[in-house]
Design a protein around this motif. Structure first.
Motif, mmCIF file in Angstrom:
data_model
loop_
_atom_site.group_PDB
_atom_site.id
_atom_site.type_symbol
_atom_site.label_atom_id
_atom_site.label_comp_id
_atom_site.label_asym_id
_atom_site.label_seq_id
_atom_site.Cartn_x
_atom_site.Cartn_y
_atom_site.Cartn_z
ATOM 1 N N ALA A 151 0.869 -1.179 0.000
ATOM 2 C CA ALA A 151 0.000 0.000 0.000
ATOM 3 C C ALA A 151 0.905 1.228 0.000
ATOM 4 O O ALA A 151 1.501 1.569 1.012
ATOM 5 C CB ALA A 151 -0.907 -0.003 1.216
ATOM 6 N N GLU A 152 1.015 1.853 -1.156
ATOM 7 C CA GLU A 152 1.873 3.035 -1.283
ATOM 8 C C GLU A 152 1.031 4.257 -0.889
ATOM 9 O O GLU A 152 0.543 5.016 -1.724
ATOM 10 C CB GLU A 152 2.423 3.148 -2.695
ATOM 11 N N THR A 153 0.885 4.413 0.418
ATOM 12 C CA THR A 153 -0.102 5.327 0.987
ATOM 13 C C THR A 153 -0.001 6.738 0.428
ATOM 14 O O THR A 153 -0.994 7.329 0.008
ATOM 15 C CB THR A 153 0.048 5.355 2.518
ATOM 16 N N ALA A 154 1.191 7.301 0.459
ATOM 17 C CA ALA A 154 1.353 8.700 0.061
ATOM 18 C C ALA A 154 1.220 8.906 -1.441
ATOM 19 O O ALA A 154 1.108 10.041 -1.895
ATOM 20 C CB ALA A 154 2.707 9.227 0.533
ATOM 21 N N ALA A 155 1.216 7.812 -2.225
ATOM 22 C CA ALA A 155 1.059 7.919 -3.682
ATOM 23 C C ALA A 155 -0.323 7.477 -4.142
ATOM 24 O O ALA A 155 -0.584 7.435 -5.348
ATOM 25 C CB ALA A 155 2.127 7.100 -4.399
ATOM 26 N N HIS A 156 -1.204 7.091 -3.208
ATOM 27 C CA HIS A 156 -2.590 6.736 -3.526
ATOM 28 C C HIS A 156 -2.664 5.573 -4.514
ATOM 29 O O HIS A 156 -3.467 5.585 -5.443
ATOM 30 C CB HIS A 156 -3.343 7.946 -4.103
ATOM 31 N N ARG A 157 -1.851 4.557 -4.293
ATOM 32 C CA ARG A 157 -1.884 3.395 -5.177
ATOM 33 C C ARG A 157 -1.369 2.171 -4.432
ATOM 34 O O ARG A 157 -0.816 2.252 -3.332
ATOM 35 C CB ARG A 157 -1.055 3.643 -6.436
ATOM 36 N N VAL A 158 -1.561 1.012 -5.044
ATOM 37 C CA VAL A 158 -1.071 -0.257 -4.506
ATOM 38 C C VAL A 158 -0.174 -0.879 -5.562
ATOM 39 O O VAL A 158 -0.544 -0.966 -6.741
ATOM 40 C CB VAL A 158 -2.228 -1.207 -4.146
ATOM 41 N N ARG A 159 1.007 -1.317 -5.132
ATOM 42 C CA ARG A 159 1.981 -1.925 -6.049
ATOM 43 C C ARG A 159 2.121 -3.413 -5.749
ATOM 44 O O ARG A 159 1.885 -3.863 -4.617
ATOM 45 C CB ARG A 159 3.360 -1.254 -5.911
#
Length: 489
Positions: A181-189
């Motif tokens: 969960a790439e929280t600060a980038a608003h995406r999931v990798r």
């Protein structure tokens, strides 16, 4: 600290002001003969770095700006306009440019001032004419979306952000893929077993520019085109469905194996306070939630921890919601739940601060069985700040020192792993209740790759995941994810 060419030592000294009832920093100068003097205060100093030139001019980070203090005490703001925000102003006077969280400074041999803007994700340089220019990264652009399809170790992640630790969750599926969960980038990798990284959900942009100006969620379409908003936790079920705590969107989203995203819990509104209890049996998508941690048990039931309410909800495979841990009443925790996980047998593990009648609080980890039986597996003693102090490794977890547990994970054997932000360690509680350190040496930093995990340095570990091969994944404030492999792998 900083030292000038004459040997004067500059340092920031934190102290308590009884009149204001606040802690603050004072700038001190220690001359070569040991005399201490106090420099005039600078607003918002000194939560970042400082440096000095050969002539005795001191440069200090103060909030969103950098200040210069001349040998005669004169103060000048040399970089930053005094406001936090996306970096801007390259090619202009540095004191009119915008910084977004400078943390480190240095001076080049030519006298240029180099500023590391941690939150702005760039390096900038102020030359003798007062002009600021980018050195690395490009202010105002989302970093490294082009990293998709390449090695995960070469991608710039945006995991942690200032002011929060319950974020950037990790999960591993049965095939050995890791989800971040790439929280600060608003995406999931997703990182495959071969080390290739891809974006599986989220566009990398915020959904809302204001409370009344939000883009469509994107439900029913490709997850990579949908909008997430500060996703904090992820979990994967046995069928390969990926669940995302889309925290600021007040929903839990599901990405199916074919890449389509839907909402499975939450109606987009925040719950009332105190929390309503008439939830059991309702459709999960009708209920107001604030999801903070997600877990999936061996029967593919989804658990949703709501940290502010100190409660846990359970969503069945059919989509109905039930209360697993009553809000506030089930667990006598102060403030909120700090971490949670569930094993395949359905045992729920929850960490939080438990307080007595005298307001003495200790960090406690409890296990709630499927039948409702509650067991305390660790009650942490206050963490000692003394170097080399005994934190309880090799003994009962109930007598160990714990700081702040930000994540929990359980392996197939039933061992519980925890990330302790304050002690800079990852620790394990085995089935006998014995606690040991499995990662981190207690010092903050980034070092030790390729060597024993207990000799490495971590920087505030914030999330954990364990895969089927007992590999432990940990993310930290280094904006990286590292793996602790069992000896012999």
């Amino acid at each position: 600290m900083a030292v000038d060419g004459a040997g004067n030592l500059f340092l920031a000294d934190q102290g308590y002001d009884e009149q204001t009832d606040q802690y603050g920093y004072s700038l001190r100068k220690v001359s070569p003969d040991g005399l201490i003097s106090t420099l005039a205060p600078i607003p918002f100093c000194c939560y970042g770095d400082m440096t000095a030139d050969a002539a005795g001019t001191l440069f200090v980070v103060a909030g969103p700006s950098v200040w210069k203090i001349a040998p005669n005490g004169a103060q000048t703001r040399v970089a930053g306009n005094g406001n936090y925000g996306p970096p801007s102003g390259d090619g202009q006077l540095a004191n009119r440019a915008q910084l977004n969280g400078p943390t480190a400074l240095t001076l080049t041999a030519a006298g240029d001032l180099v500023i590391a803007d941690n939150t702005g994700r760039n390096l900038r340089k102020v030359t003798a004419d007062g002009i600021i220019r980018a050195v690395a990264s490009i202010p105002g652009l989302q970093p490294a979306l082009s990293g998709d399809g390449g090695p995960a170790t070469g991608v710039h992640l945006q995991l942690a952000f200032s002011g929060s630790v319950a974020q950037s969750g990790l999960a591993a599926d049965r095939a050995g893929n890791l989800y971040i969960a790439e929280t600060a980038a608003h995406r999931v990798r997703k990182v495959s077993r071969s080390g290739t990284i891809t974006t599986v959900a989220g566009t990398g942009a915020e959904r809302c520019s204001s409370p009344s100006d939000c883009l469509p969620l994107g439900d029913g379409g490709p997850a990579a085109r949908a909008f997430l908003y500060f996703p904090r936790s992820v979990a994967v079920d046995s069928a390969g469905n990926l669940f995302i705590a889309d925290t600021a969107n007040l929903r839990v989203r599901k990405v199916s194996p074919d890449g389509i995203i839907t909402t499975v819990a939450g109606n987009g509104s925040a719950p009332a306070w105190p929390r309503a209890v008439a939830l059991d049996g309702a459709s999960a998508t009708w209920v107001a939630i604030i999801p903070s941690h997600l877990m999936v048990d061996g029967e593919d039931n989804l658990y949703i921890a709501e940290a502010p309410y100190a409660g846990v909800l359970k969503v069945s495979r059919e989509g109905t919601i039930h209360t697993a841990v009553p809000f506030r009443t089930g667990l006598p925790y102060s403030q909120n739940i700090t971490a949670s996980t569930v094993d395949r047998a359905g045992n729920l593990f929850i960490a939080g601060f438990m307080c007595d009648g005298d307001d003495y609080c200790s960090l406690t980890i409890r296990r709630l069985s499927p039948t409702g039986s509650m067991t305390t597996i660790a009650t942490g003693n206050p963490l000692s700040r003394e170097p080399g102090s005994n934190i309880g490794d090799g003994g009962p977890a109930s007598k160990a020192q714990l700081g702040f547990v930000s994540a929990l994970a359980v392996d197939l054997a039933g061992n519980v792993f925890l990330s302790d932000i304050f002690s800079q360690r990852v620790r394990k509680i085995d089935l006998a209740g014995i606690i040991t350190t499995v990662g981190g040496n207690g010092m903050s930093g980034y070092s030790g790759d390729g060597g024993p995990a207990t000799s490495a340095t971590l920087d505030h570990p914030i999330a954990l995941a364990v895969d089927g091969a007992a590999n432990v994944y940990v993310s930290d404030f280094n904006q990286s994810v590292r793996v602790l492999r069992p000896v012999g792998q």
